[in-house]
Each structure stands twice: as C-alpha cells, then as structure tokens.
Write a protein that holds these residues in place. Structure first.
Motif, PDB file in Angstrom:
ATOM      1  N   ILE A  13       0.844  -1.323  -0.005  1.00  0.00           N
ATOM      2  CA  ILE A  13      -0.014   0.175   0.229  1.00  0.00           C
ATOM      3  C   ILE A  13       1.026   1.306  -0.205  1.00  0.00           C
ATOM      4  O   ILE A  13       1.740   1.393   0.884  1.00  0.00           O
ATOM      5  CB  ILE A  13      -0.826   0.133   1.071  1.00  0.00           C
ATOM      6  N   ARG A  14       0.712   1.758  -1.009  1.00  0.00           N
ATOM      7  CA  ARG A  14       1.480   3.376  -1.313  1.00  0.00           C
ATOM      8  C   ARG A  14       0.831   4.581  -1.038  1.00  0.00           C
ATOM      9  O   ARG A  14      -0.471   4.508  -1.254  1.00  0.00           O
ATOM     10  CB  ARG A  14       2.389   3.204  -2.461  1.00  0.00           C
ATOM     11  N   CYS A  15       1.162   5.596  -0.819  1.00  0.00           N
ATOM     12  CA  CYS A  15       0.650   6.679  -0.836  1.00  0.00           C
ATOM     13  C   CYS A  15       0.674   7.588  -2.146  1.00  0.00           C
ATOM     14  O   CYS A  15       1.809   7.673  -2.805  1.00  0.00           O
ATOM     15  CB  CYS A  15       1.330   7.836   0.434  1.00  0.00           C
ATOM     16  N   ASP A  16      -0.241   8.060  -2.743  1.00  0.00           N
ATOM     17  CA  ASP A  16      -0.304   8.886  -3.855  1.00  0.00           C
ATOM     18  C   ASP A  16      -1.154  10.163  -3.625  1.00  0.00           C
ATOM     19  O   ASP A  16      -2.175  10.138  -4.067  1.00  0.00           O
ATOM     20  CB  ASP A  16      -0.997   7.741  -5.037  1.00  0.00           C
ATOM     21  N   GLY A  17      -0.374  11.087  -3.326  1.00  0.00           N
ATOM     22  CA  GLY A  17      -1.092  12.258  -3.012  1.00  0.00           C
ATOM     23  C   GLY A  17      -2.278  12.163  -1.905  1.00  0.00           C
ATOM     24  O   GLY A  17      -1.874  11.632  -0.696  1.00  0.00           O
ATOM     25  N   GLU A  18      -3.587  12.264  -2.076  1.00  0.00           N
ATOM     26  CA  GLU A  18      -4.667  12.388  -1.101  1.00  0.00           C
ATOM     27  C   GLU A  18      -5.258  10.659  -1.415  1.00  0.00           C
ATOM     28  O   GLU A  18      -6.303  10.494  -0.780  1.00  0.00           O
ATOM     29  CB  GLU A  18      -5.737  13.330  -1.164  1.00  0.00           C
ATOM     30  N   ARG A  19      -4.547   9.804  -2.070  1.00  0.00           N
ATOM     31  CA  ARG A  19      -5.094   8.561  -2.299  1.00  0.00           C
ATOM     32  C   ARG A  19      -4.357   7.525  -1.733  1.00  0.00           C
ATOM     33  O   ARG A  19      -2.957   7.536  -1.684  1.00  0.00           O
ATOM     34  CB  ARG A  19      -5.479   8.285  -3.767  1.00  0.00           C
ATOM     35  N   LEU A  20      -4.695   6.412  -1.517  1.00  0.00           N
ATOM     36  CA  LEU A  20      -3.761   5.250  -1.197  1.00  0.00           C
ATOM     37  C   LEU A  20      -4.017   4.059  -2.436  1.00  0.00           C
ATOM     38  O   LEU A  20      -5.124   3.869  -2.924  1.00  0.00           O
ATOM     39  CB  LEU A  20      -4.092   4.441   0.160  1.00  0.00           C
ATOM     40  N   ALA A  21      -2.778   3.762  -2.997  1.00  0.00           N
ATOM     41  CA  ALA A  21      -2.865   2.756  -4.226  1.00  0.00           C
ATOM     42  C   ALA A  21      -2.407   1.435  -3.511  1.00  0.00           C
ATOM     43  O   ALA A  21      -1.461   1.452  -2.583  1.00  0.00           O
ATOM     44  CB  ALA A  21      -2.018   3.342  -5.054  1.00  0.00           C
ATOM     45  N   GLY A  47       2.395  -5.292   2.642  1.00  0.00           N
ATOM     46  CA  GLY A  47       3.427  -4.219   3.080  1.00  0.00           C
ATOM     47  C   GLY A  47       2.790  -2.876   2.965  1.00  0.00           C
ATOM     48  O   GLY A  47       1.973  -2.493   2.404  1.00  0.00           O
ATOM     49  N   PHE A  48       3.383  -1.871   3.550  1.00  0.00           N
ATOM     50  CA  PHE A  48       3.132  -0.457   3.581  1.00  0.00           C
ATOM     51  C   PHE A  48       4.283   0.266   3.149  1.00  0.00           C
ATOM     52  O   PHE A  48       5.512  -0.078   4.004  1.00  0.00           O
ATOM     53  CB  PHE A  48       2.487   0.132   4.840  1.00  0.00           C
ATOM     54  N   SER A  49       4.273   1.491   2.490  1.00  0.00           N
ATOM     55  CA  SER A  49       5.404   2.245   2.323  1.00  0.00           C
ATOM     56  C   SER A  49       5.436   3.253   3.235  1.00  0.00           C
ATOM     57  O   SER A  49       4.479   3.549   4.055  1.00  0.00           O
ATOM     58  CB  SER A  49       5.492   3.103   0.958  1.00  0.00           C
ATOM     59  N   THR A  50       6.584   3.714   3.829  1.00  0.00           N
ATOM     60  CA  THR A  50       6.768   4.932   5.086  1.00  0.00           C
ATOM     61  C   THR A  50       6.181   5.892   4.639  1.00  0.00           C
ATOM     62  O   THR A  50       5.411   6.430   5.837  1.00  0.00           O
ATOM     63  CB  THR A  50       8.453   4.984   5.109  1.00  0.00           C
ATOM     64  N   PRO A  51       6.096   6.673   3.577  1.00  0.00           N
ATOM     65  CA  PRO A  51       4.945   7.838   3.288  1.00  0.00           C
ATOM     66  C   PRO A  51       3.713   7.453   3.475  1.00  0.00           C
ATOM     67  O   PRO A  51       2.850   8.185   4.067  1.00  0.00           O
ATOM     68  CB  PRO A  51       5.316   7.988   1.824  1.00  0.00           C
ATOM     69  N   ALA A  52       3.265   6.128   3.168  1.00  0.00           N
ATOM     70  CA  ALA A  52       1.858   5.797   3.630  1.00  0.00           C
ATOM     71  C   ALA A  52       1.505   5.653   4.969  1.00  0.00           C
ATOM     72  O   ALA A  52       0.485   5.975   5.417  1.00  0.00           O
ATOM     73  CB  ALA A  52       1.709   4.488   2.942  1.00  0.00           C
ATOM     74  N   ILE A  53       2.508   4.855   5.903  1.00  0.00           N
ATOM     75  CA  ILE A  53       2.258   4.768   7.235  1.00  0.00           C
ATOM     76  C   ILE A  53       2.025   6.251   7.867  1.00  0.00           C
ATOM     77  O   ILE A  53       1.313   6.461   8.653  1.00  0.00           O
ATOM     78  CB  ILE A  53       3.453   4.100   7.820  1.00  0.00           C
ATOM     79  N   LYS A  54       3.023   7.179   7.372  1.00  0.00           N
ATOM     80  CA  LYS A  54       2.914   8.601   7.929  1.00  0.00           C
ATOM     81  C   LYS A  54       1.714   9.226   7.738  1.00  0.00           C
ATOM     82  O   LYS A  54       1.071   9.805   8.762  1.00  0.00           O
ATOM     83  CB  LYS A  54       4.215   9.584   7.430  1.00  0.00           C
ATOM     84  N   ARG A  55       1.273   9.123   6.516  1.00  0.00           N
ATOM     85  CA  ARG A  55      -0.162   9.730   6.032  1.00  0.00           C
ATOM     86  C   ARG A  55      -1.358   9.246   7.087  1.00  0.00           C
ATOM     87  O   ARG A  55      -2.293   9.935   7.335  1.00  0.00           O
ATOM     88  CB  ARG A  55      -0.464   9.709   4.788  1.00  0.00           C
ATOM     89  N   LEU A  56      -1.299   7.917   7.097  1.00  0.00           N
ATOM     90  CA  LEU A  56      -2.432   7.036   7.777  1.00  0.00           C
ATOM     91  C   LEU A  56      -2.184   7.752   9.449  1.00  0.00           C
ATOM     92  O   LEU A  56      -3.411   7.879   9.938  1.00  0.00           O
ATOM     93  CB  LEU A  56      -2.083   5.638   7.917  1.00  0.00           C
TER      94      LEU A  56
END
Length: 339
Positions: A13-21, A47-56
């Motif tokens: 799971i990655r962060c893409d702006g205001e969306r999760l991809a 798995g989760f990318s680090t930017p995705a974890i921070k945004r969550l």
C-alpha cells in the motif's frame, strides 16, 4: 466512511497524493481516496510504504493486521485519546464488585437473549422446526432467568458457558449435514463453520475496538472478561450481545444461500490450521460481513436521543457511548437486544 480490506498476498500500500494505491509486482490493483476511509484491515503478507504509514497516522486512519487465516495480529494507531477522566472512572467501576457484576450480567443477558432471537428467527422460516432448536430455546429461557440470580462473576461465567453450549446445540441443526458442524470449537477450528465463526468474531472485535477507542475507553479493562495481558477485555464484553446477530446469523445465511460452499474449504496438513478457506471464499465472506454491518436496525438513541434507524456499525458505537454514560453516572448498562 468505509473499511478497506486488502487480501492480495505480496501487495504493498503506497501513498499517492490524497489517495492510497495498492500495488502488486509493479501493477496497480486499485486506489481509494483517504478521505473516504474509516480504517484498513490487511490479512497476511501486505506491506506499507513509509510515506503511506505517516499519512495514515496523520489522518487517524487505523490499520488492523490479521494473519492470513484471520487471527488478530496487531494495530497501527495514532495518538491515545485524551479521555483521562473516563478511563479513571472505568478503572474505579471495575474495582466496584457490585457495579462490575451488574455490567457483566447485562452483557451475558444481552448475549443469551440475542442467541434465543437467532434461533427463533430461523425457526420461523422453516416448515418443520427441529426439536433441538425448540429444546435450545427452552434451555436459553432457563439460563436467562439465572443470570440475575448470580452473585459472583465466576458463577455468571458458568451460566454463560452453559447457555452458549445449549445455543450451539440448537444452532447445528440449522446447517445441512455436509457442513459437518457439531459444536463450537476453536484454536484451531476443525470444520468450515467454525472457521467462519472464528473469522467473523475477529472482524467484529476489530470493528468494536475502533468504537471503544473512539469513545475514549481503555479497551483492555473489562468487567465480564477479566484482565489478561494483551487481551482487549472490554471489547470482548461489548461484542457478546452482537455475536449471535452479526456473526452467527451471517454464517448460517452464507452457508445456506450458496454464497459459500464446501468447495471453498480444503483440508491442510498444518495442525494449527486443519481447514483452510480459499482466498475467493474469504473475499465473499468479508463482503457479506461489511454488508451486514451496513444493515439498519432500531436503536433507543438512534435519532437525537430517541429510537431511530442506524447501521449496525453505528449501533455498536452507540452502545459504547451508553456504557461510557453508565460508567460516569453510576447507572446501569442496557445491552442492545433484538426480537
């Protein structure tokens, strides 16, 4: 607000702006706006990318990690809520034996009443009612009467156990023989129905844990369920009244209406997981569970303090708020029951 379930093994799971991809081997499987997410449930190797974890964490979107077989593994949550006064009162009520017993009795009474309602509801839809169902309903009447006569938590737990055994004795007759369901078993579940019950209870714990934390409780301090390291005892207290309606009834429907068949299950050589549910079967059951959580029912506080229609998800949250009110005022807690 919705729950995102991710079951694709090896996905990230990655962060893409205001969306999760959601990505898998350089292919995007899909994406969802974070603004529409209440929480995320992942099962297995995700798995989760680090930017995705921070945004969550920034967005207060919680993540629940389950094993591939549906067992609870852990949660990613943001800061602890600041409801110190509620939590201090929660600890005081737990030390008050009289109040704690009354709360535990409400949990058990609500559970057994809803067990009886499930059996009565399915019995009404059958041309011929099996005698095991009628015997279970009669036994549940007996155990419901005994709840308020208990004077200790230990004796109440005994009544709850006997009542549950009587209930599952009637419940098994609502399944065709091909499902091989004889009684409730776990750790590990040894037949398809018990696999579904265990998975459903885990999903219900996840939903209720979110509601309990949103209200500000310490989820590990319960009343019926005693302290045990890493066990969310208060959550287990609150799900008692919902287990028959939200999980047991759903499993009966899924097994009887063709949404799940015996072909969705296979034996395994792993003694910890002797029966495996296929990935596609798991997806169908999770979708059915979410559909069930969106079903509307009447709650006494559903419309500005008056009876009104709410989803089951909202119903659980309202029960957590009713418990908070009871703890802060010293009044009794009323479990949610159906007919």
């Amino acid at each position: 607000m919705a729950t995102l379930y991710v079951l694709e093994q090896g996905a990230e799971i990655r962060c893409d702006g205001e969306r999760l991809a959601i990505w898998q081997t350089d292919q995007e499987l899909g994406n969802v706006p974070m603004a529409k997410l209440e929480d995320i449930v992942v099962m297995g190797n995700i798995g989760f990318s680090t930017p995705a974890i921070k945004r969550l964490l920034d967005q207060q979107i919680e993540v629940t990690f389950l094993t591939i077989h549906g067992r609870y593994h852990g949660r990613l949550i943001g800061e602890v809520t600041a409801h110190v006064a509620l939590r201090r009162n929660q600890y005081r009520r737990a030390d008050d034996e009289t109040w704690a017993l009354a709360m535990a009795q409400a949990c058990v009474s609500g559970k057994l009443r809803n067990c009886r309602a499930v059996l009565q509801r399915f019995a009404r839809n059958r041309q011929q009612v099996e005698k095991e169902v009628l015997e279970s309903i009669e036994a549940l009447d007996h155990f419901i009467d005994r709840v308020d006569r208990t004077t200790k938590i230990s004796s109440l737990v005994g009544v709850e156990g006997s009542g549950s055994a009587a209930y599952f004795g009637g419940l098994r007759s609502l399944f065709d023989s091909e499902w091989m369901f004889n009684n409730r078993n776990r750790r590990p579940p040894t037949d398809p129905v018990n696999v579904l019950l265990s998975l459903g209870y885990t999903l219900l714990v996840h939903k209720t844990l979110g509601a309990v934390q949103a209200v500000g409780f310490d989820p590990y301090q319960g009343f019926l369920h005693q302290l045990d390291y890493n066990r969310p005892s208060l959550v287990l207290d609150l799900i008692e009244e919902f287990r028959p309606i939200l999980v047991d009834a759903l499993v009966i429907r899924c097994c009887n209406d063709g949404r799940l068949t015996a072909n969705d299950f296979s034996p395994s050589d792993d003694p910890k997981h002797p029966i495996l549910l296929s990935n596609e079967g798991k997806k169908r059951f999770v979708a059915a569970f979410e559909e069930r959580m969106r079903t509307e029912v009447t709650h006494p506080d559903g419309a500005d303090g008056r009876p009104g229609k709410v989803s089951y998800w909202r119903c659980i949250e309202l029960q957590a708020r009713l418990l908070a009110r009871a703890i802060q005022t010293g009044t009794s807690y009323q479990a949610w029951t159906t007919r």
